[in-house]
Motif scaffolding. Structure first.
Motif, short mmCIF file in Angstrom:
data_model
loop_
_atom_site.label_atom_id
_atom_site.label_comp_id
_atom_site.label_asym_id
_atom_site.label_seq_id
_atom_site.Cartn_x
_atom_site.Cartn_y
_atom_site.Cartn_z
N VAL A 65 8.33 -8.71 7.74
CA VAL A 65 8.93 -7.61 6.93
C VAL A 65 7.89 -6.28 6.96
O VAL A 65 6.91 -6.60 6.45
CB VAL A 65 9.27 -8.08 5.62
CG1 VAL A 65 9.89 -6.75 4.81
CG2 VAL A 65 10.11 -9.23 5.55
N LEU A 66 8.46 -5.29 7.45
CA LEU A 66 7.64 -4.00 7.49
C LEU A 66 8.38 -3.00 6.81
O LEU A 66 9.65 -2.57 7.18
CB LEU A 66 7.41 -3.67 8.84
CG LEU A 66 6.64 -2.19 9.11
CD1 LEU A 66 5.22 -2.32 8.40
CD2 LEU A 66 6.46 -2.10 10.66
N VAL A 67 7.95 -2.54 5.65
CA VAL A 67 8.78 -1.48 4.70
C VAL A 67 8.01 -0.09 4.99
O VAL A 67 6.80 0.13 4.74
CB VAL A 67 8.69 -1.68 3.33
CG1 VAL A 67 9.63 -0.71 2.68
CG2 VAL A 67 9.48 -3.13 3.10
N LEU A 68 8.80 0.84 5.55
CA LEU A 68 8.36 2.09 6.05
C LEU A 68 9.00 3.41 5.27
O LEU A 68 8.91 4.51 5.55
CB LEU A 68 8.09 2.41 7.56
CG LEU A 68 7.59 1.42 8.18
CD1 LEU A 68 7.56 1.54 9.85
CD2 LEU A 68 5.85 1.63 7.79
N HIS A 69 10.19 3.18 4.61
CA HIS A 69 10.88 4.43 4.19
C HIS A 69 10.24 5.19 3.47
O HIS A 69 9.13 4.94 2.80
CB HIS A 69 12.18 3.83 3.44
CG HIS A 69 11.96 3.00 2.05
ND1 HIS A 69 11.50 3.73 0.86
CD2 HIS A 69 11.94 1.46 1.95
CE1 HIS A 69 11.30 2.47 -0.02
NE2 HIS A 69 11.63 1.50 0.75
N SER A 70 10.72 6.56 3.20
CA SER A 70 9.94 7.42 2.53
C SER A 70 10.73 7.78 1.12
O SER A 70 11.51 7.23 0.92
CB SER A 70 9.77 8.76 3.35
OG SER A 70 10.99 9.06 3.67
N LEU B 94 0.84 -1.16 -0.05
CA LEU B 94 0.03 0.07 0.05
C LEU B 94 1.10 1.33 -0.01
O LEU B 94 0.75 2.10 0.88
CB LEU B 94 -0.87 -0.04 1.18
CG LEU B 94 -1.99 -1.05 1.28
CD1 LEU B 94 -2.54 -1.08 2.73
CD2 LEU B 94 -2.80 -1.03 0.09
N ASP B 95 1.98 1.39 -0.83
CA ASP B 95 2.96 2.38 -0.94
C ASP B 95 2.38 3.53 -1.71
O ASP B 95 1.29 3.42 -2.78
CB ASP B 95 4.13 1.74 -1.45
CG ASP B 95 3.91 1.41 -2.85
OD1 ASP B 95 3.02 0.76 -3.51
OD2 ASP B 95 4.91 2.01 -3.68
N GLY B 96 2.66 4.71 -1.38
CA GLY B 96 2.68 5.78 -2.24
C GLY B 96 1.35 6.43 -1.93
O GLY B 96 0.75 7.02 -3.08
N GLN C 245 -3.32 -11.32 9.26
CA GLN C 245 -2.27 -10.28 9.03
C GLN C 245 -1.29 -10.98 8.12
O GLN C 245 -0.98 -12.00 7.95
CB GLN C 245 -1.58 -9.75 10.45
CG GLN C 245 -2.38 -9.31 11.14
CD GLN C 245 -1.94 -9.07 12.74
OE1 GLN C 245 -0.59 -9.51 12.58
NE2 GLN C 245 -2.51 -8.53 13.66
N PRO C 246 -0.72 -9.99 6.99
CA PRO C 246 0.11 -10.46 6.11
C PRO C 246 1.66 -10.68 6.69
O PRO C 246 1.91 -10.26 7.99
CB PRO C 246 0.35 -9.16 5.25
CG PRO C 246 0.01 -8.12 6.18
CD PRO C 246 -1.02 -8.53 7.07
N ILE C 247 2.47 -11.40 6.11
CA ILE C 247 3.82 -11.73 6.50
C ILE C 247 4.94 -10.24 6.18
O ILE C 247 5.69 -10.10 6.97
CB ILE C 247 4.55 -13.01 5.99
CG1 ILE C 247 3.73 -14.17 6.49
CG2 ILE C 247 6.14 -13.02 6.27
CD1 ILE C 247 3.85 -15.29 5.91
N GLU C 248 4.44 -9.97 4.96
CA GLU C 248 5.22 -8.84 4.46
C GLU C 248 4.25 -7.41 4.24
O GLU C 248 3.22 -7.77 3.63
CB GLU C 248 6.00 -8.89 3.41
CG GLU C 248 6.85 -7.96 2.83
CD GLU C 248 7.66 -8.34 1.45
OE1 GLU C 248 8.17 -7.56 0.77
OE2 GLU C 248 7.84 -9.52 1.38
#
Length: 181
Positions: free
Chosen positions: A176-181, A136-138, A150-153
């Motif tokens: 895996v949780l990706v939060l970088h901007s 769900l990026d951007g 809940q998802p794994i990534e």
């Protein structure tokens, strides 16, 4: 000889030179009709400006991957529940709106990619039993509530995330949780 030349010219016009992807939805459907429904595993409907899912595709029940990116869907098409084997759904760069994403009726869905849409700031995600990866990026998501499985990534990069709710971290499947901007 002229008929063969016209046919070749038509096929070259329909297909894009770099990917071979058909340029119009009508031409894509014509190509698809040439295959038996049980032989089709992937529906590649990227970039056709679709606002509705083509009903005739619901007979292709062996489909495991559907690509709907770069269209004009405002919600996840309800017709997608006609694909019991669906494992991957990519619906990036549409105009998905609202604050609730319901994936719990997709029993085999493993990957859901809905990045670059217009989901509201506070999103509720209802995951299905097989869900492994969610993108769900951007967007402008500030708060995400995860319900059910809940998802794994989870990729929430390029958002304005302030809170993740309903995540029991001790029992979480999240790796895996990706939060970088």
């Amino acid at each position: 000889m002229t008929k063969i030349y016209l046919l070749i010219s038509l096929l070259l016009f329909i297909a894009s030179p770099s990917t071979g992807q058909v340029k119009s939805i009508d031409a894509y459907l014509v190509e698809l009709r040439r295959q038996p429904p049980e032989a089709v595993n992937v529906l590649q409907l990227t970039g056709y400006d679709l606002t509705q899912f083509p009903q005739e595709l619901c007979s292709y029940t062996q489909v495991t991957e559907i690509y709907l990116d770069k269209n004009k869907f405002t919600s996840i098409p309800p017709e997608l529940t006609a694909f019991p084997k669906l494992k991957k759904l990519v619906i990036r760069e549409n105009v998905l709106q609202g604050n609730t994403v319901r994936l719990n009726h997709f029993k085999r869905l493993e990957v859901f990619d809905a990045g670059q849409n217009r989901l509201q700031k506070n999103v509720k995600l209802f995951g299905g039993p097989s869900l492994k990866k969610v993108v769900l990026d951007g967007m402008n998501i500030e708060e995400l509530q995860m319900k059910r499985k809940q998802p794994i990534e989870l990729d929430l990069s390029q958002n304005h995330l302030q809170a993740l709710k309903s995540v029991p971290w001790r029992r979480s499947r999240l790796e895996v949780l990706v939060l970088h901007s």
